[in-house]
Design a protein around this motif. Structure first.
Motif, mmCIF file in Angstrom:
data_model
loop_
_atom_site.group_PDB
_atom_site.id
_atom_site.type_symbol
_atom_site.label_atom_id
_atom_site.label_comp_id
_atom_site.label_asym_id
_atom_site.label_seq_id
_atom_site.Cartn_x
_atom_site.Cartn_y
_atom_site.Cartn_z
ATOM 1 N N SER A 124 92.860 -12.723 -32.070
ATOM 2 C CA SER A 124 93.176 -13.266 -33.013
ATOM 3 C C SER A 124 94.168 -13.790 -33.540
ATOM 4 O O SER A 124 94.559 -12.520 -34.415
ATOM 5 C CB SER A 124 92.090 -13.375 -34.399
ATOM 6 N N ARG A 125 94.753 -14.811 -34.155
ATOM 7 C CA ARG A 125 95.771 -14.618 -35.286
ATOM 8 C C ARG A 125 95.317 -14.016 -36.245
ATOM 9 O O ARG A 125 96.617 -13.355 -36.762
ATOM 10 C CB ARG A 125 96.561 -16.095 -35.248
ATOM 11 N N GLU B 45 90.379 -19.534 -40.626
ATOM 12 C CA GLU B 45 90.403 -20.254 -39.208
ATOM 13 C C GLU B 45 90.300 -21.511 -39.553
ATOM 14 O O GLU B 45 90.782 -21.981 -37.946
ATOM 15 C CB GLU B 45 89.364 -19.353 -38.795
ATOM 16 N N ASP C 250 101.420 -29.313 -33.111
ATOM 17 C CA ASP C 250 100.097 -29.020 -32.922
ATOM 18 C C ASP C 250 99.022 -29.055 -32.707
ATOM 19 O O ASP C 250 99.022 -28.641 -31.934
ATOM 20 C CB ASP C 250 100.220 -28.043 -33.898
ATOM 21 N N SER D 286 96.789 -28.047 -30.170
ATOM 22 C CA SER D 286 95.132 -28.748 -29.613
ATOM 23 C C SER D 286 95.439 -30.844 -29.364
ATOM 24 O O SER D 286 96.085 -30.946 -30.520
ATOM 25 C CB SER D 286 94.730 -28.386 -31.232
ATOM 26 N N ASN E 139 97.977 -22.640 -22.923
ATOM 27 C CA ASN E 139 96.847 -22.659 -24.430
ATOM 28 C C ASN E 139 97.099 -24.239 -25.599
ATOM 29 O O ASN E 139 97.516 -24.114 -26.402
ATOM 30 C CB ASN E 139 97.518 -21.633 -25.779
ATOM 31 N N SER F 216 91.554 -26.754 -35.750
ATOM 32 C CA SER F 216 92.064 -25.265 -36.039
ATOM 33 C C SER F 216 92.411 -24.281 -35.090
ATOM 34 O O SER F 216 91.561 -24.579 -33.913
ATOM 35 C CB SER F 216 91.589 -25.069 -37.026
ATOM 36 N N ASP F 217 92.531 -22.834 -35.040
ATOM 37 C CA ASP F 217 92.056 -22.017 -35.011
ATOM 38 C C ASP F 217 90.678 -21.401 -34.933
ATOM 39 O O ASP F 217 90.085 -20.417 -34.611
ATOM 40 C CB ASP F 217 92.550 -20.954 -35.736
ATOM 41 N N THR G 139 89.468 -21.804 -31.188
ATOM 42 C CA THR G 139 90.344 -21.649 -30.463
ATOM 43 C C THR G 139 90.160 -21.513 -28.591
ATOM 44 O O THR G 139 90.550 -21.449 -27.696
ATOM 45 C CB THR G 139 91.350 -20.452 -30.254
#
Ligand SMILES: NC(=O)c1ccc[n+]([C@@H]2O[C@H](COP(=O)([O-])OP(=O)(O)OC[C@H]3O[C@@H](n4cnc5c(N)ncnc54)[C@H](O)[C@@H]3O)[C@@H](O)[C@H]2O)c1
Length: 292
Positions: free
Chosen positions: A7-8, A32, A122, A175, A218, A272-273, A276
């Motif tokens: 994870s970032r 997140e 993004d 995304s 990704n 968002s993350d 993921t």
């Protein structure tokens, strides 16, 4: 064996707990969901669900969300929402671009221009869509069927391409969220909407297909399938035939239709993350309409 991604925000979750001796504990769950500095585009963003979702992305901290829609000039509703975003003072911007999603060349160009200006892409929400009046499936005219597919299927693909090409170029992943409908997997009782329902099924399969091609880059592709929600699209039915409000409300266990703001959480999660590992999925938000 394929290596596990990190994870970032690592260390996060239980991993963070296990490292708590060396790491100062702090809650990260809302981090997140944060879209800090992310760039996105939303088709159909002049009103309705598109505008509601564009605002949610701005509130989540996106650098800028470009709303793409047909009218030359943005609506009053959009302009007021832009002012609201400016006043949030979180560094987020809402922009408007007039375009027809059925124009592939124009949509790609818009994507390129955003990419050139912002140097990233993004998030993409393809929300532009149309619903025609009742038309008997055995009499359905070819042109009308084509018109619906042109916006609801071709236009969704062209929007996803416009953003996806930039995501691939910048290599940061991304995304893409295609707004389908519960009508892509069930038929709305007593409504002769064969073109709309078929087009939404196509969107479900488009997302799965794109998700499989774009996973290695990704770039995640999912569909969001709302149930009945009051917007100008559904007002065309409900306002003209008020009994439909009660009828639609009684078709789900919650006993009501939805509000556009009830999609704020799910769109932010998908963008968002916090999501993921979610791709090729259809997220249904319909008050349980499917459950009966
Ligand atoms: N409201 C609901 O109950 C509901 C339920 C399920 C799915 N949806 C889907 O959600 C999406 C948004 O719908 P809504 O309810 O906000 O409707 P809406 O009619 O309020 O908004 C649709 C927007 O798309 C734009 N649009 C239409 N054709 C376009 C084109 N060719 N190019 C660019 N923009 C175009 C319209 O101008 C409008 O601003 C649609 O895809 C719809 O099918 C809505």
């Amino acid at each position: 064996m394929q290596s596990q991604s990190i994870s970032r925000l690592a260390p996060i979750g239980v991993s963070a707990a296990l490292e708590a001796d060396s790491v100062q504990p702090r809650p990260k769950i809302f981090d997140e969901f944060a879209l800090t500095d992310r760039v996105g585009m939303v088709s159909g963003g002049n009103r309705g669900l598109g505008l509601e979702m564009a605002l949610a992305l701005c509130e989540a901290g996106a650098r800028v969300i470009y709303c793409i829609d047909l009218p030359e000039k943005a609506s009053e509703e959009w302009t007021k929402t832009k002012t609201f975003v400016d006043k949030l003072n979180n560094g987020s911007r809402l922009e408007y671009i007039s375009a027809d999603v059925t124009d592939q060349e124009k949509m790609w160009k818009i994507g390129e221009e955003i990419g050139e200006k912002e140097k990233r892409m993004d998030v993409c929400v393809a929300a532009a869509g149309i619903l025609k009046s009742h038309t008997n499936c055995l009499e359905y005219p070819a042109q009308q069927f084509q018109d619906v597919f042109n916006v609801n299927v071709n236009g969704v693909l062209f929007t996803a391409q416009a953003a996806g090409r930039q995501m691939a170029k910048f290599g940061n992943g991304g995304s893409i969220i295609l707004i389908a409908s519960m009508s892509g997997s069930i038929t709305n009782r007593d409504h002769a909407w064969v073109s709309y329902n078929s087009s939404k099924s196509a969107v479900l399969q488009m997302a799965r297909s794109m998700a499989c091609e774009l996973g290695p880059k990704n770039i995640r592709v999912n569909t969001l399938s709302p149930g009945h929600i009051y917007t100008k699209m559904t007002a065309a039915y409900i306002d003209a035939q008020p009994h439909l409000l009660e009828k639609w409300s009684n078709l789900n266990p919650m006993g009501r239709i939805g509000r556009p703001d009830e999609l704020r959480g799910v769109i932010t999660w998908l963008a968002s993350d916090a999501s993921t590992f979610c791709t090729g999925s259809d997220i249904v938000v319909n008050g349980g309409h499917h459950a009966w």
